[in-house]
Design a protein around this motif. Structure first.
Motif, short mmCIF file in Angstrom:
data_model
loop_
_atom_site.label_atom_id
_atom_site.label_comp_id
_atom_site.label_asym_id
_atom_site.label_seq_id
_atom_site.Cartn_x
_atom_site.Cartn_y
_atom_site.Cartn_z
N GLY A 75 27.30 51.04 31.39
CA GLY A 75 28.07 50.32 32.42
C GLY A 75 29.03 49.90 32.76
O GLY A 75 29.30 49.03 31.89
N HIS A 76 29.55 49.89 34.23
CA HIS A 76 31.17 49.15 34.44
C HIS A 76 30.39 48.02 35.20
O HIS A 76 29.65 48.60 36.19
N LEU A 77 30.89 46.40 34.76
CA LEU A 77 30.62 45.09 35.60
C LEU A 77 32.20 45.20 36.15
O LEU A 77 33.17 44.68 35.44
N TRP A 78 31.89 44.31 37.03
CA TRP A 78 32.90 43.65 38.27
C TRP A 78 32.41 42.45 38.33
O TRP A 78 31.37 41.99 39.43
N GLY A 79 32.61 41.52 38.40
CA GLY A 79 31.62 39.66 38.63
C GLY A 79 32.92 39.06 39.73
O GLY A 79 34.63 39.46 39.24
N THR A 80 32.72 38.72 40.69
CA THR A 80 33.62 38.10 41.74
C THR A 80 33.51 36.73 41.63
O THR A 80 32.64 36.37 42.16
N CYS A 81 33.95 35.43 41.50
CA CYS A 81 33.85 34.45 42.15
C CYS A 81 32.89 34.04 40.72
O CYS A 81 33.36 33.52 39.49
N ALA A 82 32.08 33.45 41.20
CA ALA A 82 30.42 33.07 40.37
C ALA A 82 30.32 33.96 39.41
O ALA A 82 30.01 33.77 38.40
N GLY A 83 30.40 35.70 39.78
CA GLY A 83 29.94 36.47 39.58
C GLY A 83 30.49 36.57 38.07
O GLY A 83 30.78 37.38 36.93
N ALA A 84 31.96 36.40 38.06
CA ALA A 84 32.87 36.52 37.18
C ALA A 84 32.52 35.14 35.93
O ALA A 84 32.70 35.14 35.09
N ILE A 85 32.22 33.90 36.08
CA ILE A 85 31.78 33.06 35.82
C ILE A 85 30.06 33.00 34.75
O ILE A 85 30.40 33.08 33.68
N LEU A 86 29.82 34.10 35.59
CA LEU A 86 28.80 35.07 34.78
C LEU A 86 29.41 35.84 33.62
O LEU A 86 27.81 35.83 32.74
N LEU A 87 29.65 36.26 33.38
CA LEU A 87 30.70 37.57 32.72
C LEU A 87 31.31 36.73 31.61
O LEU A 87 30.85 36.87 30.42
#
Length: 201
Positions: A75-87
């Protein structure tokens, strides 16, 4: 080959805006709240919001391992702002009362929370992004920055000296909020990456 279906983590934050951007491109979208919601998806977006709250809800809904397994299965993942922190592998600047912030540890970067200041310091800038012909109107709201980028991690955009969009394999992270602009080019880019056989978990 099946058309991609992309999930948006819908625990907290700007998940509705991500859904709207994807649907405007004709992409099928699933709101993800449980591990079972990942079944049949090709990609998953972790939206902007409040990263400590999102991490707590990830624990409450037992989502850490299902998301890691989804990625491991293709699977592909993309985190934006807070989501980027979680990655990210390492998180700096978490409130002391929370201790070390949990993360998925799927992206070899160090991320600094609130690197561009508080809510009052929010701004929009015309940001050059690798792969786009023209600048992207990037919205920064209490945005993080990637202060260390590991080997094999590609920097796709920088603001000043700070990396603000990075990618490694099937994991992409943006410090800004592409869902808060009508420009859908980054969503189209992610959807194109997900145009692969559907992942089953």
């Amino acid at each position: 080959m099946s058309a991609p279906r992309i999930g948006v983590l819908a625990l907290q934050g700007a998940f509705r805006e991500h859904r709207q951007r994807l649907e405007s491109l004709g992409v099928a979208v699933t709101e993800v709240r449980l591990g079972s919601d990942l079944h049949g998806l090709s990609g998953l977006i972790l939206p902007g919001g409040e990263s400590t709250t999102m991490a707590r809800l990830m624990t409450e809904y037992a989502l850490w391992e299902p998301v890691r397994a989804f990625h491991a299965a293709g699977g592909h993942l993309w985190g934006t702002c807070a989501g980027a922190i979680l990655l990210s592998r390492e998180v700096q600047g978490a409130p002391p009362q929370f201790g070390r912030q949990d993360s998925l540890n799927l992206l070899d970067v160090t991320v600094q929370r609130n690197a561009f200041g508080r809510q009052i310091d929010s701004f929009t800038t015309d940001l050059p992004v690798r792969g786009l012909n023209n600048g992207f109107a990037a919205v920064f709201i209490r945005a993080p920055a990637f202060t260390r980028v590991g080997e094999g991690v590609e920097v796709l955009a920088s603001y000043g000296e700070q990396a603000v969009m990075v990618r490694s394999g099937r994991v992409t992270a943006t410090a800004f909020h592409p869902e808060l602009t009508p420009d859908v080019r980054l969503h189209a880019m992610f959807a194109g990456q997900c145009a692969a056989p559907v992942v089953t978990v």
